[in-house]
Design a protein around this motif. Sequence first.
Motif, PDB file in Angstrom:
ATOM      1  N   LEU A 103      -3.364   0.019 -11.728  1.00  0.00           N
ATOM      2  CA  LEU A 103      -2.955   0.375 -10.366  1.00  0.00           C
ATOM      3  C   LEU A 103      -3.716  -0.445  -9.321  1.00  0.00           C
ATOM      4  O   LEU A 103      -3.172  -0.760  -8.256  1.00  0.00           O
ATOM      5  CB  LEU A 103      -3.103   1.877 -10.133  1.00  0.00           C
ATOM      6  CG  LEU A 103      -4.483   2.519 -10.062  1.00  0.00           C
ATOM      7  CD1 LEU A 103      -5.012   2.512  -8.630  1.00  0.00           C
ATOM      8  CD2 LEU A 103      -4.411   3.961 -10.546  1.00  0.00           C
ATOM      9  N   ILE A 160       1.978   4.653  -9.535  1.00  0.00           N
ATOM     10  CA  ILE A 160       1.011   5.602 -10.091  1.00  0.00           C
ATOM     11  C   ILE A 160       1.727   6.684 -10.894  1.00  0.00           C
ATOM     12  O   ILE A 160       1.333   7.008 -12.027  1.00  0.00           O
ATOM     13  CB  ILE A 160       0.169   6.235  -8.974  1.00  0.00           C
ATOM     14  CG1 ILE A 160      -0.765   5.192  -8.345  1.00  0.00           C
ATOM     15  CG2 ILE A 160      -0.655   7.405  -9.507  1.00  0.00           C
ATOM     16  CD1 ILE A 160      -1.584   5.720  -7.187  1.00  0.00           C
ATOM     17  N   VAL A 646      -7.456   4.721  -4.288  1.00  0.00           N
ATOM     18  CA  VAL A 646      -6.159   5.310  -3.933  1.00  0.00           C
ATOM     19  C   VAL A 646      -6.138   5.684  -2.453  1.00  0.00           C
ATOM     20  O   VAL A 646      -5.159   5.427  -1.747  1.00  0.00           O
ATOM     21  CB  VAL A 646      -5.866   6.542  -4.820  1.00  0.00           C
ATOM     22  CG1 VAL A 646      -4.587   7.242  -4.358  1.00  0.00           C
ATOM     23  CG2 VAL A 646      -5.721   6.130  -6.275  1.00  0.00           C
ATOM     24  N   ILE A 701      -4.271  12.185  -5.735  1.00  0.00           N
ATOM     25  CA  ILE A 701      -3.003  11.704  -5.167  1.00  0.00           C
ATOM     26  C   ILE A 701      -2.599  12.557  -3.977  1.00  0.00           C
ATOM     27  O   ILE A 701      -2.178  12.037  -2.926  1.00  0.00           O
ATOM     28  CB  ILE A 701      -1.902  11.700  -6.250  1.00  0.00           C
ATOM     29  CG1 ILE A 701      -2.308  10.798  -7.410  1.00  0.00           C
ATOM     30  CG2 ILE A 701      -0.576  11.222  -5.659  1.00  0.00           C
ATOM     31  CD1 ILE A 701      -1.353  10.835  -8.578  1.00  0.00           C
TER      32      ILE A 701
END
Length: 798
Positions: A103, A160, A646, A701
């Motif tokens: 990622l 993701i 992220v 997330i």
Amino acid sequence: MTSYEVSSDVVVGWSSIWVTGIVVGVQFVLCYAFFMIKRSNDERNKVFDLYETRQHSLGHRSPPPFQPHWYLKAYQMSDSETLRCVGLDSYMFLRLLRFGARLTALGTGLSIILIPIYSTGTARGNSTEGFNKLTLARVEHGDKRMAITVVAWYIFIGFILRELHNEWKSFALLRQQYLARGDEDVPKEFRYSILCEQVPEWLQSEKRLKKYFDRLFPEKVAQTTICMEMSCLDKLVEEREKVLNNLERADACAHHPKVSIGGRCSCCWGEKVDAIEHYRTELSRLNTSICHERELVPLAANHVRHLRKCDGNSNALDVISMSMSAISEGIQQLQTHDGQEFTHSMPLIECNESHFSFSDDDEERDIGEHINQIEINESKISPSSTAFVTFTSLRAKQAAAQCALTPDRTSMRVFHAPDPRSVLWENISFPLSMQDTAKFGMKVVWIVGILFWAIPVSVVNSLANLNSILQALNIKTVDSSKPWYGFLSGLLPVIALALLLDALYALIVLTAKRVLKLKSLSDVDAYATYWYQLYQFANLWLIVIGGSIFNQFQSFLNDPQSIVTTIANAMIGSSVFFVNMTLTQSIGKCALDISQLQKFVIALLMRLWRSESTITQRQMDRAKIPETYQWGYEIPQILFILMIVVLYCPIVPIMEVFGLIYFAGRYITYKHQFLHVNAQTFEGGGNATWLSIFVFIISIIYMAEAVFIAYMGLKQSPASAAFGFVPLVVTFVFHLDLRYKTITYLQNLPLQTAAAIDVKEGERNDFDPLVYLQPSLNSILDEKYYFGSRSDCCETII
């Protein structure tokens, strides 16, 4: 004033990043040079203790030693061979690192697009210069450039979720295979055994417990093991091990050492005597005491239940009489149930001692054998409420583990048995009810600790601004443009935070083992992972917000939505700190791990402290045992970096480059270490390294999507903020689907699969009764005599 407002007046420069990069780069070069030189020397001398430790005990699950181009060999090894060599726990740990590398590789590609777009933004001010020139802060409010940011965010989140779907698809298959077949180095008893807690007193005997499960699963019970509470015996065995170590060290000395007895310590005061003779005498005494204590265990296991009913003034005949009366009463009650010993139609809540029959001849024989051993009360040996039950079939084991044996929580509870190699035998007899109470108390302590965690984190965060500290101390400030200032302000906070977190982890593990008395290393890892990860989450937000959370607590109470806004405001100002942390944890940590420099230095100091001739065979053997990684320590650190990359992907895209260095470097390093150096002492089937940490991954997330929406709102781009809800909804649907269709079914082996395996392999009854026997009771493990002279002195780490 928030940290964002402070940072808006300060130009965030590259100096600390450059200095940190140079320092860790030099560290990497030196450590790697040492690694190559020492490794070549070890290969020439065929010494495996430092870089090929697995060859001593796990050569059958390791690739050939000293392979050239180690990084290419590690990268090119197939997944199936890696899984065979390292086990499912380590394999899923590597896949977690590979997931992060994939990622961040996509994020790096997106950064190539986003950085030029951001750098050409029209926003001006100190907060948009220097390092921040490459961030979203450079883009003016309401600028159309943010449409590109939204598209990049869609691609990133979609990738993701796709990767997570593929990982779970692969893991589900491997997990079911593990539950069905186990691991080749795990004793087969593990697959067929359950752990029983809160066993009632009337079942705290192996015969009675076996009869109980025989009625529930007829002819499917292979063996039962009641864990004993025997602190005296455990202390004697522990003391004997210390005496053995001292005796071996004394025997290894060229001269006859002396030891003091009768004083406060063994090195001074008291009478000086020959150490070897003294330790031999002590060893003989302890062997006799241990044998005597073990002789009392059968009496405790069979009759302590009746002894507890006796008054303290009762004599031996009273004890025996009461025992026989209890047995006769149980038999009479059984005969009143239409001649049936036990019926399944009987309500389980009425299933007590009176519903089981036991041979009075067997009981009388046992009492006759131990009639003269009433001194059991003095030895403090008694059966505990913990037991292991091993079945002859997987179907019976899975049925017992998945069904409710009793109608309420206070009755007997059943769990899957832990890997025998991970059991903490010193805690095995600790009652589950007391453990649950201790867990609740410590939960309150840890939650309160998180609230006050802002204090030490604020101190660590302040080290990044040395001039502010100097001003507070009324000391003249220094030129912040000097290289050494960048070095100190960049590395000091990172090092201080690492030391603080190491101390926290040690405290959590100590609490799990000594306060909660968890019964296996896998439980300790799970407990440490959970709380250590929560503190890692708290670290990020406290560092981002800056200062104590109590300064803004009132505003958060008045407007809860301001929490997200405050965090989004402050994120860019803290990005340099996280860059320095990522560099240190990637390049610097990889260099130390691959070089094994710490282990080498410790061995060197030990050799300088005492001559090689005084090293015992036991110490040499211990040096050949592969070291293990503590999942509770390693995983939260990795998830912390994953959270950073992220969160910062759409705001500070250059962070993805440093994240790629971290995950790619860690993946290659850890894979090599798992294949050649390190080995886990137990196997959990991916539970610690994937199944139990998914809740943290999905939380990362969710947090990233909430911050993205808030930041777009701060940038006065309502359309971009509205579009940010789309990936949030998709993630929620993905989470629910994965939870109810996959995750729920991976804790247990389906009965259908278990039955198919039983048909193919047949039922088993060839189990070793010593696997789940407490080591203090296992005479086969006894070391009654010392090793003597060493068998080999040529292989050393140095």
